[in-house]
Design an enzyme around this catalytic site. Structure first.
Site, PDB file in Angstrom:
ATOM      1  N   HIS A  79       0.757  -1.363   0.058  1.00 46.84           N
ATOM      2  CA  HIS A  79       0.009  -0.050   0.042  1.00 46.84           C
ATOM      3  C   HIS A  79       0.847   1.195  -0.059  1.00 46.84           C
ATOM      4  O   HIS A  79       2.108   1.219   0.095  1.00 46.84           O
ATOM      5  CB  HIS A  79      -1.098   0.075   1.221  1.00 46.84           C
ATOM      6  CG  HIS A  79      -0.464   0.061   2.618  1.00 46.84           C
ATOM      7  ND1 HIS A  79      -0.167  -0.943   3.353  1.00 46.84           N
ATOM      8  CD2 HIS A  79       0.081   1.240   3.219  1.00 46.84           C
ATOM      9  CE1 HIS A  79       0.518  -0.307   4.559  1.00 46.84           C
ATOM     10  NE2 HIS A  79       0.505   0.946   4.556  1.00 46.84           N
ATOM     11  N   GLU A 130      -3.712   4.033   2.330  1.00 48.52           N
ATOM     12  CA  GLU A 130      -3.937   4.261   3.537  1.00 48.52           C
ATOM     13  C   GLU A 130      -3.820   5.868   3.539  1.00 48.52           C
ATOM     14  O   GLU A 130      -3.008   6.704   3.084  1.00 48.52           O
ATOM     15  CB  GLU A 130      -2.858   3.796   4.409  1.00 48.52           C
ATOM     16  CG  GLU A 130      -2.749   4.154   5.903  1.00 48.52           C
ATOM     17  CD  GLU A 130      -1.815   3.312   6.800  1.00 48.52           C
ATOM     18  OE1 GLU A 130      -0.914   3.145   6.283  1.00 48.52           O
ATOM     19  OE2 GLU A 130      -1.897   3.411   8.251  1.00 48.52           O
TER      20      GLU A 130
END
Lengths: 135, 135
Positions: A79, A130
């Site tokens: 991520h 995120e």
């Protein structure tokens, strides 16, 4: 809205081997491993001048990266984390524009002790994002 | 050895849609698309305070990202680019430590007009790494 790229997270099956790659051939400044049992990972920080790479290995039975490593046994980029000033305002803007927030929609305390949310990778070209309220 | 994270490259099937996601819900500063026919991609730069994201869509018949998008039709993170001071010294260090450089091993001129090399993702936990001599 999004600010700095806080980190790029790379899931790896063997943390010591991955840290040695970044310290050795790539010659980066690499931290000692840090166990984060409440997040189900052990992390090594690769400190770059402008951001950091986080090498993540599973810790415990319910690691959030176990499924990813089952699909990508050699590892891979897991991520990207972007900083935001106000995570609730960021969430509301994202949801109003049609993006899906994972989980309950309420921020959780992330690995840095700050409020975080994750966005659905299907809404962002296969990229798990995120967002972290950095201050 | 490696310095700044120059960019994160994300391959996308629809550049206008991807740029709209970063400009809209994520509220980032997004450039106009720039065609780089000699590199087989059209790129949009997402400018962050400390680095940039490059959204790449295929251009022409032999795009280097066509295979990746065939495997990942929705897109995905394609590579990370780290800056180095001396690309030949960096290459020699990497090769001496057992890492594989893609292609002939001689630097090519990358999308920013600077010398670049790519490292084999199998040697770096499934992560395709570009190194760029930034000055």
């Amino acid at each position: 809205m999004i600010g700095r790229l806080n980190h790029v997270a790379i899931a790896v099956p063997d943390l010591a081997a991955a840290a040695a790659l970044y310290a050795g051939p790539l010659g980066a400044d690499v931290s000692a491993p840090e166990a984060l049992p409440e997040h189900g990972v052990t992390v090594v920080f690769v400190r770059l001048p402008n951001t950091k790479i986080e090498l993540l290995a599973p810790l415990g039975a319910d690691s959030p990266i176990a499924g990813f490593l089952a699909k990508n046994p050699a590892g891979g980029i897991h991520h990207l984390c972007f900083e935001v000033d106000d995570i609730l305002a960021a969430r509301d803007r994202l949801v109003a524009e049609g993006a899906r927030v994972l989980g309950s929609g309420e921020p959780k305390t992330g690995a840095h002790g700050l409020p975080v949310l994750f966005l659905h990778p299907k809404d962002f070209n296969g990229t798990l994002i995120e967002i972290e309220q950095a201050r």
